[in-house]
Scaffold this motif. Structure first.
Motif, PDB file in Angstrom:
ATOM      1  N   ALA A 120      78.691  81.863 -16.126  1.00 11.44           N
ATOM      2  CA  ALA A 120      77.595  81.394 -17.118  1.00 11.44           C
ATOM      3  C   ALA A 120      77.097  79.801 -16.993  1.00 11.44           C
ATOM      4  O   ALA A 120      76.210  79.641 -16.852  1.00 11.44           O
ATOM      5  CB  ALA A 120      77.756  81.993 -18.443  1.00 11.44           C
ATOM      6  N   PRO A 121      78.200  78.958 -17.191  1.00  9.94           N
ATOM      7  CA  PRO A 121      77.949  77.584 -17.199  1.00  9.94           C
ATOM      8  C   PRO A 121      77.920  76.972 -15.774  1.00  9.94           C
ATOM      9  O   PRO A 121      77.426  75.930 -15.456  1.00  9.94           O
ATOM     10  CB  PRO A 121      79.082  76.859 -17.764  1.00  9.94           C
ATOM     11  N   ARG A 122      77.846  77.954 -14.841  1.00  8.11           N
ATOM     12  CA  ARG A 122      77.889  77.411 -13.188  1.00  8.11           C
ATOM     13  C   ARG A 122      76.423  77.726 -12.612  1.00  8.11           C
ATOM     14  O   ARG A 122      76.176  77.042 -11.445  1.00  8.11           O
ATOM     15  CB  ARG A 122      79.034  77.976 -12.528  1.00  8.11           C
ATOM     16  N   VAL A 123      75.720  78.475 -13.195  1.00  8.63           N
ATOM     17  CA  VAL A 123      74.435  78.690 -12.631  1.00  8.63           C
ATOM     18  C   VAL A 123      73.150  78.284 -13.604  1.00  8.63           C
ATOM     19  O   VAL A 123      73.284  78.119 -14.649  1.00  8.63           O
ATOM     20  CB  VAL A 123      74.235  80.433 -12.476  1.00  8.63           C
ATOM     21  N   LEU A 124      72.018  77.992 -12.800  1.00 14.60           N
ATOM     22  CA  LEU A 124      70.888  77.713 -13.429  1.00 14.60           C
ATOM     23  C   LEU A 124      70.389  78.701 -14.476  1.00 14.60           C
ATOM     24  O   LEU A 124      70.085  79.738 -13.978  1.00 14.60           O
ATOM     25  CB  LEU A 124      69.844  77.350 -12.577  1.00 14.60           C
ATOM     26  N   PRO A 125      70.238  78.396 -15.777  1.00 20.16           N
ATOM     27  CA  PRO A 125      69.737  79.445 -16.679  1.00 20.16           C
ATOM     28  C   PRO A 125      68.569  80.437 -16.230  1.00 20.16           C
ATOM     29  O   PRO A 125      68.325  81.421 -16.484  1.00 20.16           O
ATOM     30  CB  PRO A 125      69.741  78.637 -18.023  1.00 20.16           C
ATOM     31  N   LYS A 126      67.476  79.470 -15.899  1.00 23.45           N
ATOM     32  CA  LYS A 126      66.173  80.141 -15.514  1.00 23.45           C
ATOM     33  C   LYS A 126      66.190  80.766 -13.821  1.00 23.45           C
ATOM     34  O   LYS A 126      65.159  81.244 -13.587  1.00 23.45           O
ATOM     35  CB  LYS A 126      65.009  79.240 -15.585  1.00 23.45           C
ATOM     36  N   SER A 127      67.309  80.632 -13.327  1.00 20.76           N
ATOM     37  CA  SER A 127      67.194  81.154 -11.900  1.00 20.76           C
ATOM     38  C   SER A 127      67.540  82.870 -12.151  1.00 20.76           C
ATOM     39  O   SER A 127      67.862  83.149 -13.061  1.00 20.76           O
ATOM     40  CB  SER A 127      68.458  80.675 -10.896  1.00 20.76           C
ATOM     41  N   ALA A 128      67.132  83.367 -10.917  1.00 19.80           N
ATOM     42  CA  ALA A 128      67.253  84.725 -10.979  1.00 19.80           C
ATOM     43  C   ALA A 128      68.701  85.487 -11.227  1.00 19.80           C
ATOM     44  O   ALA A 128      68.836  86.240 -12.121  1.00 19.80           O
ATOM     45  CB  ALA A 128      66.802  85.523  -9.600  1.00 19.80           C
ATOM     46  N   LEU A 129      69.708  84.729 -10.721  1.00 24.42           N
ATOM     47  CA  LEU A 129      70.895  84.772 -10.795  1.00 24.42           C
ATOM     48  C   LEU A 129      71.310  84.645 -12.206  1.00 24.42           C
ATOM     49  O   LEU A 129      72.283  85.410 -12.807  1.00 24.42           O
ATOM     50  CB  LEU A 129      71.923  84.064 -10.103  1.00 24.42           C
ATOM     51  N   GLY A 130      70.904  83.269 -12.754  1.00 24.08           N
ATOM     52  CA  GLY A 130      71.188  83.109 -14.138  1.00 24.08           C
ATOM     53  C   GLY A 130      70.588  83.968 -15.197  1.00 24.08           C
ATOM     54  O   GLY A 130      71.332  84.227 -16.227  1.00 24.08           O
ATOM     55  N   GLN A 131      69.679  84.509 -14.928  1.00 19.22           N
ATOM     56  CA  GLN A 131      68.980  85.571 -15.644  1.00 19.22           C
ATOM     57  C   GLN A 131      69.651  86.901 -15.678  1.00 19.22           C
ATOM     58  O   GLN A 131      70.069  87.531 -16.606  1.00 19.22           O
ATOM     59  CB  GLN A 131      67.435  85.798 -15.283  1.00 19.22           C
ATOM     60  N   ALA A 132      70.286  87.308 -14.634  1.00 21.47           N
ATOM     61  CA  ALA A 132      71.072  88.627 -14.592  1.00 21.47           C
ATOM     62  C   ALA A 132      72.358  88.254 -15.101  1.00 21.47           C
ATOM     63  O   ALA A 132      72.672  89.394 -16.020  1.00 21.47           O
ATOM     64  CB  ALA A 132      71.271  88.731 -12.871  1.00 21.47           C
ATOM     65  N   ILE A 133      72.948  87.248 -15.151  1.00 19.41           N
ATOM     66  CA  ILE A 133      74.042  86.765 -16.166  1.00 19.41           C
ATOM     67  C   ILE A 133      74.036  86.881 -17.347  1.00 19.41           C
ATOM     68  O   ILE A 133      74.556  87.325 -18.300  1.00 19.41           O
ATOM     69  CB  ILE A 133      74.837  85.544 -15.440  1.00 19.41           C
ATOM     70  N   HIS A 134      72.720  86.148 -17.813  1.00 27.58           N
ATOM     71  CA  HIS A 134      72.398  85.956 -19.265  1.00 27.58           C
ATOM     72  C   HIS A 134      72.141  87.476 -19.796  1.00 27.58           C
ATOM     73  O   HIS A 134      72.677  87.807 -20.806  1.00 27.58           O
ATOM     74  CB  HIS A 134      71.087  85.410 -19.452  1.00 27.58           C
ATOM     75  N   TYR A 135      71.405  88.305 -19.047  1.00 27.96           N
ATOM     76  CA  TYR A 135      71.122  89.767 -19.383  1.00 27.96           C
ATOM     77  C   TYR A 135      72.513  90.449 -19.806  1.00 27.96           C
ATOM     78  O   TYR A 135      72.231  91.221 -20.764  1.00 27.96           O
ATOM     79  CB  TYR A 135      70.157  90.522 -18.392  1.00 27.96           C
ATOM     80  N   CYS A 136      73.396  90.458 -18.899  1.00 24.87           N
ATOM     81  CA  CYS A 136      74.487  91.264 -19.262  1.00 24.87           C
ATOM     82  C   CYS A 136      75.437  90.848 -20.302  1.00 24.87           C
ATOM     83  O   CYS A 136      75.803  91.478 -20.902  1.00 24.87           O
ATOM     84  CB  CYS A 136      75.477  91.071 -17.914  1.00 24.87           C
ATOM     85  N   ARG A 137      75.367  89.380 -20.671  1.00 25.91           N
ATOM     86  CA  ARG A 137      76.105  88.973 -21.622  1.00 25.91           C
ATOM     87  C   ARG A 137      75.548  89.340 -23.023  1.00 25.91           C
ATOM     88  O   ARG A 137      75.932  89.579 -23.893  1.00 25.91           O
ATOM     89  CB  ARG A 137      76.309  87.272 -21.502  1.00 25.91           C
ATOM     90  N   GLU A 138      74.117  89.165 -23.023  1.00 26.45           N
ATOM     91  CA  GLU A 138      73.251  89.603 -23.958  1.00 26.45           C
ATOM     92  C   GLU A 138      73.304  90.926 -24.400  1.00 26.45           C
ATOM     93  O   GLU A 138      73.207  91.170 -25.791  1.00 26.45           O
ATOM     94  CB  GLU A 138      71.709  88.836 -23.914  1.00 26.45           C
ATOM     95  N   GLN A 139      73.412  91.800 -23.599  1.00 23.17           N
ATOM     96  CA  GLN A 139      73.257  93.090 -23.857  1.00 23.17           C
ATOM     97  C   GLN A 139      74.823  93.927 -23.764  1.00 23.17           C
ATOM     98  O   GLN A 139      74.948  95.022 -23.564  1.00 23.17           O
ATOM     99  CB  GLN A 139      72.515  94.040 -22.610  1.00 23.17           C
ATOM    100  N   TRP A 140      75.837  92.914 -23.701  1.00 25.26           N
ATOM    101  CA  TRP A 140      77.083  93.378 -23.181  1.00 25.26           C
ATOM    102  C   TRP A 140      77.686  94.617 -24.400  1.00 25.26           C
ATOM    103  O   TRP A 140      78.204  95.591 -23.826  1.00 25.26           O
ATOM    104  CB  TRP A 140      78.220  92.208 -23.414  1.00 25.26           C
ATOM    105  N   ASP A 141      77.323  94.564 -25.731  1.00 23.95           N
ATOM    106  CA  ASP A 141      77.829  95.396 -26.559  1.00 23.95           C
ATOM    107  C   ASP A 141      77.126  97.027 -26.283  1.00 23.95           C
ATOM    108  O   ASP A 141      77.771  97.981 -26.277  1.00 23.95           O
ATOM    109  CB  ASP A 141      77.407  95.143 -27.897  1.00 23.95           C
ATOM    110  N   LYS A 142      76.023  96.982 -25.798  1.00 25.11           N
ATOM    111  CA  LYS A 142      75.243  97.916 -25.474  1.00 25.11           C
ATOM    112  C   LYS A 142      75.578  98.537 -24.178  1.00 25.11           C
ATOM    113  O   LYS A 142      75.808  99.817 -23.992  1.00 25.11           O
ATOM    114  CB  LYS A 142      73.688  97.753 -25.608  1.00 25.11           C
TER     115      LYS A 142
END
Length: 243
Positions: A120-142
């Protein structure tokens, strides 16, 4: 298959529509479902996986480091799907699916979670990869909720496939001019897609309905039961030839 139209995407609509329902609800990442009570939201791994494939497609040829990271994220998703394919191939029961997932899928999820935290801290948050990682972390419980019950699926692709026919057709049909027209369309879509799910020929089934309904008391559920798509007393002409 039941479609419902609302004028906005506000969370109050699914809350009202599903009022009184208790249990599991498999959903995409739409935040409106968070207003629901007495339900356990189950995430969709197809959505999570797609974000890594999109990230790979968006990367320039020179981005080898990011490409390797995106492939690692995709590999975690693929491992989970490999287990699910095996379970379906062997036609395992819900209890067996539950046990196997705890044994095989849970360790993959634990490793994936650690990987997400590291990347997570190694990628640009708004990049496609950053968004993929953010999605998984945000949706992790689900995304982990499928471990709770062997009846649950890894994704909501079945629902997505049921949405696709009118999403594709919308390019030809354009749009509904009024909310009332949109709601009427939702009813028609519900009848047609449910007929297809029950092995009926939609055209023949609708023709049969148009012939029968004018002669029936449609407010009486007992009269309607024999003509519903899952009825076992529908005439053979309503059946799809492929069955």
């Amino acid at each position: 298959i039941l479609y419902d139209y609302q004028t906005t995407r506000a969370g109050k609509h699914p809350a009202r529509y599903l009022s009184g329902y208790k249990g599991y609800l498999q959903v995409d990442g739409y935040a409106g479902y968070n207003q629901l009570t007495d339900v356990t939201l189950v995430g969709c791994w197809a959505h999570a996986r797609r974000k890594y494939t999109d990230a790979l497609k968006a990367l320039p040829p020179s981005a080898q480091s990011a490409e390797g990271t995106a492939k690692e994220g995709l590999a975690f998703c693929n491992q989970l799907y490999a287990i699910e394919r095996e379970l379906k191939k062997e036609q395992r029961s819900a209890d067996e699916r539950y046990t196997t997932r705890l044994k095989k899928s849970k360790p993959i999820l634990q490793a994936f979670s650690a990987w997400l935290q590291k990347q997570a801290p190694r990628v640009l948050p708004k990049s496609a990869l950053g968004q993929a990682i953010h999605y998984c972390r945000e949706q992790w419980d689900k995304l982990n909720a499928f471990l709770k019950d062997g009846r649950l699926e890894l994704d909501n692709n079945r629902a997505e496939r049921s949405i696709k026919p009118f999403v594709m057709g919308r390019k030809a049909w354009l749009f509904a001019n009024t909310p009332k027209g949109a709601r009427s369309s939702a009813i028609i879509y519900s009848v047609v897609e449910t007929a297809k799910e029950n092995g009926l020929n939609p055209l023949n089934y609708l023709t049969y309905l148009f012939e029968q309904l004018p002669n029936m008391e449609i407010k009486d559920p007992q009269q309607l039961d024999p003509v519903l798509p899952w009825s076992d007393v529908l005439p053979p002409s309503c059946q799809s030839p492929i069955n």
